[in-house]
Design a protein around this motif. Structure first.
Motif, PDB file in Angstrom:
ATOM      1  N   UNK A  49      32.354 -29.777 -25.355  1.00  0.00           N
ATOM      2  CA  UNK A  49      31.612 -30.564 -24.375  1.00  0.00           C
ATOM      3  C   UNK A  49      32.576 -31.424 -23.553  1.00  0.00           C
ATOM      4  N   UNK A  50      32.336 -31.469 -22.247  1.00  0.00           N
ATOM      5  CA  UNK A  50      32.940 -32.478 -21.397  1.00  0.00           C
ATOM      6  C   UNK A  50      32.032 -33.709 -21.432  1.00  0.00           C
ATOM      7  N   UNK A  51      32.628 -34.895 -21.451  1.00  0.00           N
ATOM      8  CA  UNK A  51      31.826 -36.114 -21.440  1.00  0.00           C
ATOM      9  C   UNK A  51      32.653 -37.274 -20.920  1.00  0.00           C
ATOM     10  N   UNK A  52      31.948 -38.302 -20.420  1.00  0.00           N
ATOM     11  CA  UNK A  52      32.597 -39.517 -19.920  1.00  0.00           C
ATOM     12  C   UNK A  52      32.534 -40.607 -20.984  1.00  0.00           C
ATOM     13  N   UNK A  53      33.673 -41.242 -21.202  1.00  0.00           N
ATOM     14  CA  UNK A  53      33.732 -42.360 -22.129  1.00  0.00           C
ATOM     15  C   UNK A  53      34.894 -43.258 -21.720  1.00  0.00           C
TER      16      UNK A  53
ATOM     17  N   UNK B 108      17.844 -44.453 -29.297  1.00  0.00           N
ATOM     18  CA  UNK B 108      17.236 -43.624 -28.260  1.00  0.00           C
ATOM     19  C   UNK B 108      17.875 -42.242 -28.319  1.00  0.00           C
ATOM     20  N   UNK B 109      17.146 -41.251 -28.769  1.00  0.00           N
ATOM     21  CA  UNK B 109      17.695 -39.926 -29.001  1.00  0.00           C
ATOM     22  C   UNK B 109      17.567 -39.036 -27.758  1.00  0.00           C
ATOM     23  N   UNK B 110      18.557 -38.164 -27.586  1.00  0.00           N
ATOM     24  CA  UNK B 110      18.580 -37.237 -26.456  1.00  0.00           C
ATOM     25  C   UNK B 110      18.960 -35.847 -26.937  1.00  0.00           C
ATOM     26  N   UNK B 111      18.270 -34.843 -26.417  1.00  0.00           N
ATOM     27  CA  UNK B 111      18.661 -33.456 -26.660  1.00  0.00           C
ATOM     28  C   UNK B 111      19.653 -33.031 -25.607  1.00  0.00           C
ATOM     29  N   UNK B 112      20.899 -32.782 -26.004  1.00  0.00           N
ATOM     30  CA  UNK B 112      21.967 -32.482 -25.046  1.00  0.00           C
ATOM     31  C   UNK B 112      21.883 -31.073 -24.488  1.00  0.00           C
ATOM     32  N   UNK B 113      21.807 -30.101 -25.381  1.00  0.00           N
ATOM     33  CA  UNK B 113      21.918 -28.700 -24.965  1.00  0.00           C
ATOM     34  C   UNK B 113      21.466 -27.811 -26.110  1.00  0.00           C
TER      35      UNK B 113
ATOM     36  N   UNK C  11      23.242 -41.505 -28.644  1.00  0.00           N
ATOM     37  CA  UNK C  11      23.860 -42.199 -27.511  1.00  0.00           C
ATOM     38  C   UNK C  11      24.781 -43.344 -27.924  1.00  0.00           C
ATOM     39  N   UNK C  12      24.888 -43.649 -29.216  1.00  0.00           N
ATOM     40  CA  UNK C  12      25.712 -44.781 -29.638  1.00  0.00           C
ATOM     41  C   UNK C  12      26.672 -44.442 -30.768  1.00  0.00           C
ATOM     42  N   UNK C  13      26.182 -43.807 -31.824  1.00  0.00           N
ATOM     43  CA  UNK C  13      26.996 -43.643 -33.019  1.00  0.00           C
ATOM     44  C   UNK C  13      27.280 -42.198 -33.417  1.00  0.00           C
ATOM     45  N   UNK C  14      26.415 -41.262 -33.038  1.00  0.00           N
ATOM     46  CA  UNK C  14      26.536 -39.936 -33.617  1.00  0.00           C
ATOM     47  C   UNK C  14      25.993 -38.847 -32.684  1.00  0.00           C
ATOM     48  N   UNK C  15      26.689 -37.707 -32.662  1.00  0.00           N
ATOM     49  CA  UNK C  15      26.210 -36.497 -31.991  1.00  0.00           C
ATOM     50  C   UNK C  15      26.286 -35.369 -32.998  1.00  0.00           C
ATOM     51  N   UNK C  16      25.224 -34.582 -33.109  1.00  0.00           N
ATOM     52  CA  UNK C  16      25.186 -33.546 -34.134  1.00  0.00           C
ATOM     53  C   UNK C  16      24.550 -32.262 -33.607  1.00  0.00           C
ATOM     54  N   UNK C  17      24.726 -31.198 -34.389  1.00  0.00           N
ATOM     55  CA  UNK C  17      24.060 -29.931 -34.095  1.00  0.00           C
ATOM     56  C   UNK C  17      23.047 -29.662 -35.195  1.00  0.00           C
TER      57      UNK C  17
ATOM     58  N   UNK D  28      28.821 -42.167 -25.169  1.00  0.00           N
ATOM     59  CA  UNK D  28      28.909 -41.519 -23.867  1.00  0.00           C
ATOM     60  C   UNK D  28      28.497 -40.068 -23.858  1.00  0.00           C
ATOM     61  N   UNK D  29      27.845 -39.591 -24.914  1.00  0.00           N
ATOM     62  CA  UNK D  29      27.498 -38.183 -25.002  1.00  0.00           C
ATOM     63  C   UNK D  29      26.151 -37.850 -24.373  1.00  0.00           C
ATOM     64  N   UNK D  30      25.400 -38.852 -23.889  1.00  0.00           N
ATOM     65  CA  UNK D  30      24.067 -38.561 -23.377  1.00  0.00           C
ATOM     66  C   UNK D  30      24.107 -37.682 -22.120  1.00  0.00           C
ATOM     67  N   UNK D  31      25.217 -37.685 -21.393  1.00  0.00           N
ATOM     68  CA  UNK D  31      25.352 -36.845 -20.196  1.00  0.00           C
ATOM     69  C   UNK D  31      26.452 -35.796 -20.374  1.00  0.00           C
TER      70      UNK D  31
END
Length: 388
Positions: free
Chosen positions: A71-75, A327-332, A345-351, A367-370
């Motif tokens: 993933x590309x992401x801004x942080x 606040x949870x987001x489905x990335x892809x 959006x704050x502490x963790x990104x998972x599959x 920074x993974x929400x986008x």
């Protein structure tokens, strides 16, 4: 002398990497694996190194469709634009600084990613905000080209009119690597539009096509699938348009999808089919977030089939239901499997694999929400004369 002969004999007797498998079958199998994996196979033994170095295998592997790699992401805490491998480990597969553009541009923003290509907005000087180019590039091969300014001919008087797009989307499929298409809805107000500008790398010019007045869903993703761009609208529907602007269509989101408030609806493509998902928080029921996933089974009838029904999101993150404020987001969704990517959006990104029910943490960065999912492409592309 005798010892050297023994070593030579051992080398000659080294078994074939995969036994007696026919060469054409073996080449076909290896041409389908990700190119990065092919490079790793060379470390197994000398025979594997020789096999994976075969020019025909390497050529066919690079041309074949690759899989999701990261993933590309801004942080800002990690230097701005970043890339994270899907495994969550090791140096990034792609240099997120895009060094091949830095000699020409002082500042850039990645606006969209599709099929292994990036669509970037680039400024030669960060002090001249109104002077920029749109650039399409391949970060794996360092090939890039500059789009002409977005100018379309006015129907009434024939004059060229310049536009600044509010949204701009890239359409590219590795199966058709000789061309790409860029779609830019020409906004009337905010995200409402009644005209779309389309750029074709084949003709190297922009055209404008009329549509009914439509408003894009806020912060919506688009999907380019089977030569057609899919754009979610604020009316719980998906607008479709082909690369020539001649074939338009529209179908509705799933009936059971509670499209309301801050419950964002997302779309993506997996295994050649359109998918939709939503994380819905029912404050009247249990005040917890639930994940719903659907796959489109028929375009004509707009029939959807549900894949994941009311999956409790907090449990996937190892938290007690109803007791967190994230606040949870489905990335892809993974392009080759029923695996969806989520972030708090704050502490963790998972599959989360919807078939095996397996959860895998891939990042603890913010920074993974986008974030933009990236699937590398090594296919050769016939760049325009002004390309690099």
């Amino acid at each position: 002398m005798k010892k050297k002969r023994q070593n030579a004999t051992k080398q000659n007797q080294e078994p074939h990497p995969v036994g007696s498998l026919p060469t054409d079958v073996l080449f076909g199998i290896l041409s389908l694996v990700p190119y990065k994996s092919l490079c790793r196979f060379k470390c197994v033994s000398k025979s594997w190194q020789a096999l994976c170095s075969e020019p025909d295998i390497r050529k066919r592997c690079k041309r074949s469709s690759q899989t999701l790699s990261g993933f590309f992401f801004y942080n800002d805490d990690h230097g701005g634009f970043n890339f994270l491998n899907l495994s969550g480990r090791g140096p990034p597969l792609v240099d997120p600084s895009l060094p091949f553009l830095r000699g020409s541009y002082d500042r850039l923003e990645v606006k969209h990613c599709c099929g292994g290509l990036l669509l970037c907005k680039c400024w030669a000087s960060r002090h001249e905000e109104d002077k920029y180019d749109y650039v399409v590039c391949n970060p794996m091969t360092w090939k890039w080209t500059v789009l002409p300014p977005l100018m379309v001919q006015h129907e009434e008087d024939g004059d060229l009119v310049s536009y600044e797009p509010m949204n701009i989307f890239l359409g590219f499929e590795a199966a058709r690597p000789s061309r790409f298409t860029v779609f830019a809805p020409l906004a009337i107000c905010d995200d409402e539009f009644s005209e779309i500008a389309i750029y074709s790398s084949k003709t190297r010019r922009w055209i404008a096509v009329q549509s009914d007045s439509t408003t894009l869903a806020a912060n919506s993703e688009c999907v380019f699938l089977n030569g057609t761009m899919h754009l979610p609208t604020d009316c719980a529907s998906v607008l479709t348009i082909d690369t020539k602007g001649e074939d338009w269509g529209e179908f509705y989101m799933p009936d059971r999808m509670p499209c309301s408030g801050s419950n964002k609806v997302s779309i993506g493509q997996s295994q050649g089919r359109l998918h939709a998902w939503q994380i819905y928080k029912d404050e009247e029921f249990d005040d917890d977030s639930h994940l719903y996933v659907w796959v489109l089974e028929d375009y004509a009838s707009g029939k959807w089939r549900e894949l994941g029904e009311g999956i409790t999101v907090s449990e996937l993150f190892g938290r007690e239901p109803g007791e967190d404020d994230f606040s949870y987001t489905g990335l892809a969704i993974h392009p080759d499997s029923n695996c969806i990517f989520l972030t708090d959006e704050e502490e963790m990104t998972l599959s989360y694999d919807m078939e095996s029910k397996k959860v895998n943490v891939i990042s603890s960065c913010q920074g993974f929400q986008n974030a933009l999912p990236y699937k590398p492409c090594f296919a050769k592309w016939k760049w325009s004369p002004d390309g690099h």
